[in-house]
Design an enzyme around this catalytic site. Structure first.
Site, PDB file in Angstrom:
ATOM      1  N   PHE A 180       0.857  -1.188   0.000  1.00 21.40           N
ATOM      2  CA  PHE A 180       0.000   0.000   0.000  1.00 21.40           C
ATOM      3  C   PHE A 180       0.889   1.232   0.000  1.00 21.40           C
ATOM      4  O   PHE A 180       1.663   1.447   0.923  1.00 21.40           O
ATOM      5  CB  PHE A 180      -0.953   0.054   1.196  1.00 21.40           C
ATOM      6  CG  PHE A 180      -1.864   1.247   1.130  1.00 21.40           C
ATOM      7  CD1 PHE A 180      -3.012   1.228   0.359  1.00 21.40           C
ATOM      8  CD2 PHE A 180      -1.546   2.425   1.813  1.00 21.40           C
ATOM      9  CE1 PHE A 180      -3.843   2.349   0.257  1.00 21.40           C
ATOM     10  CE2 PHE A 180      -2.370   3.554   1.709  1.00 21.40           C
ATOM     11  CZ  PHE A 180      -3.522   3.510   0.936  1.00 21.40           C
ATOM     12  N   ASP A 216       9.201   2.875   2.195  1.00 23.33           N
ATOM     13  CA  ASP A 216       8.036   3.672   2.541  1.00 23.33           C
ATOM     14  C   ASP A 216       7.782   3.491   4.029  1.00 23.33           C
ATOM     15  O   ASP A 216       7.242   2.475   4.468  1.00 23.33           O
ATOM     16  CB  ASP A 216       6.828   3.211   1.704  1.00 23.33           C
ATOM     17  CG  ASP A 216       5.578   4.037   1.988  1.00 23.33           C
ATOM     18  OD1 ASP A 216       5.561   4.764   3.006  1.00 23.33           O
ATOM     19  OD2 ASP A 216       4.616   3.944   1.193  1.00 23.33           O
ATOM     20  N   LYS A 225       2.023  10.657   7.766  1.00 18.13           N
ATOM     21  CA  LYS A 225       1.223  10.286   8.928  1.00 18.13           C
ATOM     22  C   LYS A 225       1.660  10.981  10.224  1.00 18.13           C
ATOM     23  O   LYS A 225       1.367  12.148  10.393  1.00 18.13           O
ATOM     24  CB  LYS A 225       1.173   8.766   9.052  1.00 18.13           C
ATOM     25  CG  LYS A 225       0.413   8.144   7.866  1.00 18.13           C
ATOM     26  CD  LYS A 225      -0.191   6.789   8.131  1.00 18.13           C
ATOM     27  CE  LYS A 225      -1.238   6.471   7.070  1.00 18.13           C
ATOM     28  NZ  LYS A 225      -0.817   5.493   6.079  1.00 18.13           N
TER      29      LYS A 225
HETATM   30  C1  LIG Z   1      -1.034   5.713   4.602  1.00 19.09           C
HETATM   31  C2  LIG Z   1       0.071   5.288   3.722  1.00 19.09           C
HETATM   32  C3  LIG Z   1       0.344   5.971   2.523  1.00 19.09           C
HETATM   33  C4  LIG Z   1      -0.504   7.074   1.988  1.00 19.09           C
HETATM   34  O1  LIG Z   1      -0.582   8.188   2.824  1.00 19.09           O
HETATM   35  P1  LIG Z   1      -1.744   9.274   2.593  1.00 19.09           P
HETATM   36  O2  LIG Z   1      -1.393  10.379   3.545  1.00 19.09           O
HETATM   37  O3  LIG Z   1      -3.045   8.616   2.931  1.00 19.09           O
HETATM   38  O4  LIG Z   1      -1.682   9.698   1.173  1.00 19.09           O
HETATM   39  C5  LIG Z   1       1.440   5.547   1.787  1.00 19.09           C
HETATM   40  N1  LIG Z   1       2.215   4.523   2.195  1.00 19.09           N
HETATM   41  C6  LIG Z   1       1.972   3.854   3.339  1.00 19.09           C
HETATM   42  C7  LIG Z   1       2.878   2.731   3.748  1.00 19.09           C
HETATM   43  C8  LIG Z   1       0.874   4.190   4.128  1.00 19.09           C
HETATM   44  O5  LIG Z   1       0.606   3.493   5.235  1.00 19.09           O
END
Ligand SMILES: *Cc1c(COP(=O)(O)O)cnc(C)c1O
Length: 398
Positions: free
Chosen positions: A142, A227, A256
C-alpha cells in the site's frame, strides 16, 4: 434511535462520496488515547488514524505549536523563504540521518516524489535511456491512492477501472529476496518497499529480507526506497523500522505521524547523490513545507524524543503482543507485528464483525484484511491502558 450521533452519521453518508465505509461511531472529542461521541460514550482509540495519531489526540505541545504558529504566519508558498522550514528540515535530517529532505503534504505525494526521484536518478545518473526507468514494488503493498500508487497495487478493488495505469512497474512477492534479484534489469531504477506492510495486514518480512535487498540493490546499482509512512517515527519500536534490520535505505518516505495528528505533513529524505536530481522547476507543491506544517512537525519530532515515545512503543508493544499470545483467544490464529503495530490474524474472515463488537465494547480498531485486525494505539499508551484494552478484547473474543 434518533441520537445526535445517528443524525451526524446520516448527514455525512448523504453528502459524502462513498469511498469509505466507516464503523458506526461519530467522534466529537479526543484526548490522549481516548475519544468520545456526542452522547458522551468513551472509546479507546486503537487505530490512531492509521498511525497518524501516534502522539495521542490533542497532544499539548503540538496543539501549542499550531496555535503559536497560526498567530504569526501560516502559508507563504515556496516562492519565498519562511522562518520555520529550515529548522524543520534540519531537525528532520538529523533525525533520519539523511543529507536532504523534500517536504510535501500527504503520504501519497511523498511516494510520488520518491518515484520521480528514482526515475530521474536512473535517467540522469545511472544512464538508463530516457523514459525507460522501471520500479520494482512488492505484491500486497500500500503506497497511497494516486494513479502512480495504485499502478503498483496488486489489489483489484484499488485499481479496477482507473486505467490506463502507469507503465514501468514490476511486482515481486514481498519477503522473497531471490525474486527481487531476478526482477532487476539494466533499466531498474529502484525498489520501493514497506519494511512491514501495514495496510496489507501487518506483514513482517523474514528477518534477513531487507539486508538481502540492501545487498542486492548495492550490487546491481539500484536504489532502495523504503516507505516508512506508517512504520516510521516510532510505530514499530524503533524510530524507523529499517533500524530493526541494520540497514540504511537510499530514500525514505515519511508522513502520517510527522503531522502530529493535526495536519498533513510528509517528506522524502535522501542523500544528495539522489536528491540533487531535483533542480529548480522540476518538482513542487503549493502547501509543501508551509510554516504551519513545519511548526507542527518540529513539535511532533520533539515530543517523540522528549517523551520517549519510541521506547514506550517497543516496551508496550512487546507487553501487548505477549499478553495477546498468552491469552490464546478463541478464533485467533496468530499475533504478529513490531512495537505498537500489531496484527491479529483470525482463523475466519470475521475481522469486520469483531471490530463492530470491539466498538460496542468501547474499543476502536479496524480490519486491515477480512481476517486481520490491526491494533495501532497512540505511542503514549500506558501499561494500565493496555490492560484496559486487553480486558475489552478478552470480553469480545471469549
Ligand atoms: C497511509 C500510507 C500511505 C498514503 O498516505 P496518505 O497520507 O493517505 O496519502 C502511503 N504509504 C503507506 C505505507 C501508508 O501506510
Amino acid at each position: 434511535m434518533g441520537s445526535e450521533s445517528e443524525r451526524l452519521m446520516k448527514l455525512a453518508e448523504k453528502w459524502c462520496a462513498r469511498n469509505y465505509e466507516p464503523l458506526p461511531v461519530c467522534i466529537s472529542k479526543g484526548e490522549g488515547v481516548y475519544v468520545w461521541d456526542p452522547e458522551g460514550r468513551k472509546y479507546m482509540d486503537m487505530l490512531s488514524a492509521y498511525s497518524a495519531m501516534s502522539h495521542g489526540h490533542r497532544h499539548p505541545k503540538i496543539i501549542n505549536a499550531i496555535v503559536e504558529q497560526t498567530g504569526r504566519v501560516t502559508l507563504t508558498s515556496r516562492a519565498f523563504h519562511n522562518d520555520t522550514l529550515g529548522p524543520f528540515l534540519e531537525k528532520l535530517c538529523a533525525l533520519t540521518g539523511f543529507e536532504k529532505a523534500l517536504p510535501m503534504n500527504t503520504g501519497a505525494e511523498a511516494v510520488e516524489t520518491a518515484l520521480k526521484a528514482m526515475r530521474k536518478w536512473a535517467h540522469e545518473v545511472k544512464g538508463v535511456p530516457d523514459g525507460r526507468a522501471r520500479i520494482i514494488a512488492a505484491a500486497n503493498n500500500f503506497h497511497g491512492r494516486t494513479i502512480a500508487a495504485i499502478s503498483m497495487s496488486t489489489s483489484a478493488t484499488t485499481k479496477r477501472s482507473f486505467g490506463p495505469l502507469l507503465d514501468g512497474i514490476d511486482i515481486v512477492p514481498f519477503g522473497d529476496a531471490d525474486a527481487l534479484e531476478s526482477a532487476i534489469t539494466e533499466e531498474t531504477a529502484g525498489v520501493l518497499l514497506e519494511p512491514i506492510q501495514g495496510e496489507g495486514g501487518v506483514v513482517v518480512p523474514p528477518d534477513d529480507y531487507l539486508s538481502r535487498a540492501r545487498d542486492i540493490c548495492d550490487r546491481r546499482n539500484v536504489l532502495l526506497c523504503l516507505d516508512e509512512i506508517q512504520t516510521g517515527l516510532g510505530r514499530t519500536g524503533k524510530m524507523f523500522c529499517f533500524e530493526h534490520y541494520g540497514i540504511r535505505p537510499d530514500i525514505i518516505t515519511l508522513g502520517k505521524a510527522l503531522g502530529g495528528g493535526v495536519f498533513p505533513v510528509s517528506a522524502v529524505c535522501a542523500n544528495q547523490n539522489v536528491m540533487s536530481v531535483f533542480t529548480h522547476g522540476t518538482h513542487g507543491s503549493t502547501f509543501g513545507g508551509n510554516p504551519l506544517a513545519a511548526a507542527v512537525a518540529i513539535a511532533a519530532m520533539d515530543a517523540l524524543r522528549d517523551e520517549r515515545m519510541v521506547e514506550n512503543s517497543a516496551r508496550m508493544g512487546e507487553y501487548f503482543m505477549a499478553k495477546l499470545r498468552e491469552l490464546k483467544l478463541p478464533g485467533v490464529e496468530l499475533v504478529r507485528g513490531k512495537g505498537l503495530l500489531v496484527g491479529v490474524v483470525l482463523e475466519k474472515p470475521e475481522a469486520h464483525e469483531k471490530s463492530l463488537e470491539l466498538l460496542a465494547a468501547g474499543l476502536l480498531a479496524k480490519d486491515a484484511r477480512p481476517d486481520i485486525i490491526r491494533f495501532a494505539p497512540p505511542l503514549i499508551i500506558t501499561q494500565d491502558q493496555i490492560d484496559e484494552a486487553l480486558e475489552i478484547i478478552v470480553k469480545v473474543f471469549k
